[in-house]
Scaffold this motif. Structure first.
Motif, mmCIF file in Angstrom:
data_model
loop_
_atom_site.group_PDB
_atom_site.id
_atom_site.type_symbol
_atom_site.label_atom_id
_atom_site.label_comp_id
_atom_site.label_asym_id
_atom_site.label_seq_id
_atom_site.Cartn_x
_atom_site.Cartn_y
_atom_site.Cartn_z
ATOM 1 N N THR A 1 56.691 -0.487 -5.397
ATOM 2 C CA THR A 1 56.571 0.736 -5.818
ATOM 3 C C THR A 1 57.223 1.331 -6.587
ATOM 4 N N SER B 1 51.575 -0.653 10.203
ATOM 5 C CA SER B 1 52.739 -2.654 10.594
ATOM 6 C C SER B 1 51.266 -3.295 10.874
ATOM 7 N N LEU C 1 53.480 1.784 3.737
ATOM 8 C CA LEU C 1 55.263 1.261 5.155
ATOM 9 C C LEU C 1 55.086 2.655 5.763
ATOM 10 N N ALA C 2 54.692 3.359 5.565
ATOM 11 C CA ALA C 2 55.401 4.490 6.410
ATOM 12 C C ALA C 2 54.382 4.798 7.428
ATOM 13 N N PHE C 3 53.102 4.023 7.712
ATOM 14 C CA PHE C 3 52.149 4.392 8.554
ATOM 15 C C PHE C 3 51.271 3.650 9.164
ATOM 16 N N ARG D 1 48.964 -3.684 7.852
ATOM 17 C CA ARG D 1 50.364 -4.218 6.187
ATOM 18 C C ARG D 1 49.876 -5.432 5.846
ATOM 19 N N ILE E 1 53.354 4.017 0.043
ATOM 20 C CA ILE E 1 54.266 4.866 0.894
ATOM 21 C C ILE E 1 53.213 5.385 2.043
ATOM 22 N N ILE E 2 52.172 5.301 2.424
ATOM 23 C CA ILE E 2 51.188 5.821 3.442
ATOM 24 C C ILE E 2 51.386 4.392 3.523
ATOM 25 N N GLN F 1 58.091 -2.476 -1.208
ATOM 26 C CA GLN F 1 59.082 -1.672 -1.659
ATOM 27 C C GLN F 1 59.563 -1.842 -2.951
ATOM 28 N N ARG G 1 57.621 -5.573 3.483
ATOM 29 C CA ARG G 1 58.177 -4.284 3.113
ATOM 30 C C ARG G 1 58.827 -4.375 2.196
#
Length: 241
Positions: A108, A143, A139-141, A147, A136-137, A105, A101
């Motif tokens: 990004t 796992s 990271l947010a949605f 990822r 962003i997608i 980040q 992550r």
């Protein structure tokens, strides 16, 4: 097997395998973005002015900047390839510590800064917007497996390009030293031949690649050891699944 042999074999294997992954060419611009961001960041550190960064569809790029004092051109010209190589090491360092992550980040944030501050050409702006949105997608949605797979794809492509760039530069400097980009600029500043600068960048990139591969292999080994310890600490009872 020595660390250098493992590095070369993994780089070759990765370069071959990623050719068959759809859209892998899209992510190769990450290395270009980091390279040009390195030039821009060093320019600003030395109180210079960055006019624009251009990111091209063929994975090339250029940073337009101005500084007072010719000596400042030396660290600015060096910064691009060195920053790209060190960034590849960072990505695998983060992977080895389970901090994917953080790696996503950081790339990004660099993309956002590049978009807001520097990049103005149509392809570059479009690529940055798409890359930022995709990160962003992820990271947010997503796992777990998805990822990690995305992170490793981007990390290995960044590593490949961080070595391929200096290798191509060295070959270009050998055949046409007046059109070898940063190596040509450095040759004009220092009187050291462009080929020598190309080889220096290649050596740095290979050294960083070796460190990155060691982090990758060490990270996988650590995960396997943790998994074995977990199995020993929490044995499965009869009938459990």
């Amino acid at each position: 097997m020595s660390a250098w042999v493992k590095t070369i074999l993994l780089l070759i294997g990765s370069a071959l395998l990623t050719q068959f992954i759809p859209f892998s060419a899209y992510f190769r611009n990450l290395d270009t973005m980091v390279h040009e961001f390195g030039h821009a960041a060093m320019t600003m550190i030395l109180s210079g002015k960055v006019m624009a960064i251009v990111l091209n569809a063929d994975h090339s790029g250029v940073t337009y900047s101005s500084v007072s004092g010719s000596w400042k051109l030396l660290p600015i010209s060096v910064a691009g390839y060195v920053t790209a190589s060190l960034f590849a090491v960072f990505l695998f360092w983060a992977y080895a510590r389970g901090k994917q992550r953080l790696g996503l980040q950081v790339m990004t944030v660099i993309a956002v800064l590049s978009l807001v501050l520097f990049v103005r050409n149509e392809f570059g702006v479009g690529w940055l917007i798409g890359f930022i949105a995709l990160n962003i997608i992820v990271l947010a949605f997503t796992s777990g497996f998805i990822r990690n797979a995305y992170y490793l794809l981007v990390a290995f492509l960044c590593l490949e390009e961080s070595v391929y760039g200096p290798l191509t530069l060295s070959l270009l400097a050998a055949g046409n030293p007046n059109k070898a980009g940063d190596a040509t600029n450095l040759a004009s500043i220092t009187s050291v031949p462009a080929l020598i600068w190309g080889v220096i960048f290649l050596i740095i990139s290979l050294w960083c690649a070796k460190a990155a591969i060691q982090y990758f292999l060490g990270g996988d080994a650590n995960r396997r050891r943790k998994a074995r310890r977990s199995e020993r600490a929490y044995p499965m009872g009869p009938g459990e699944r």
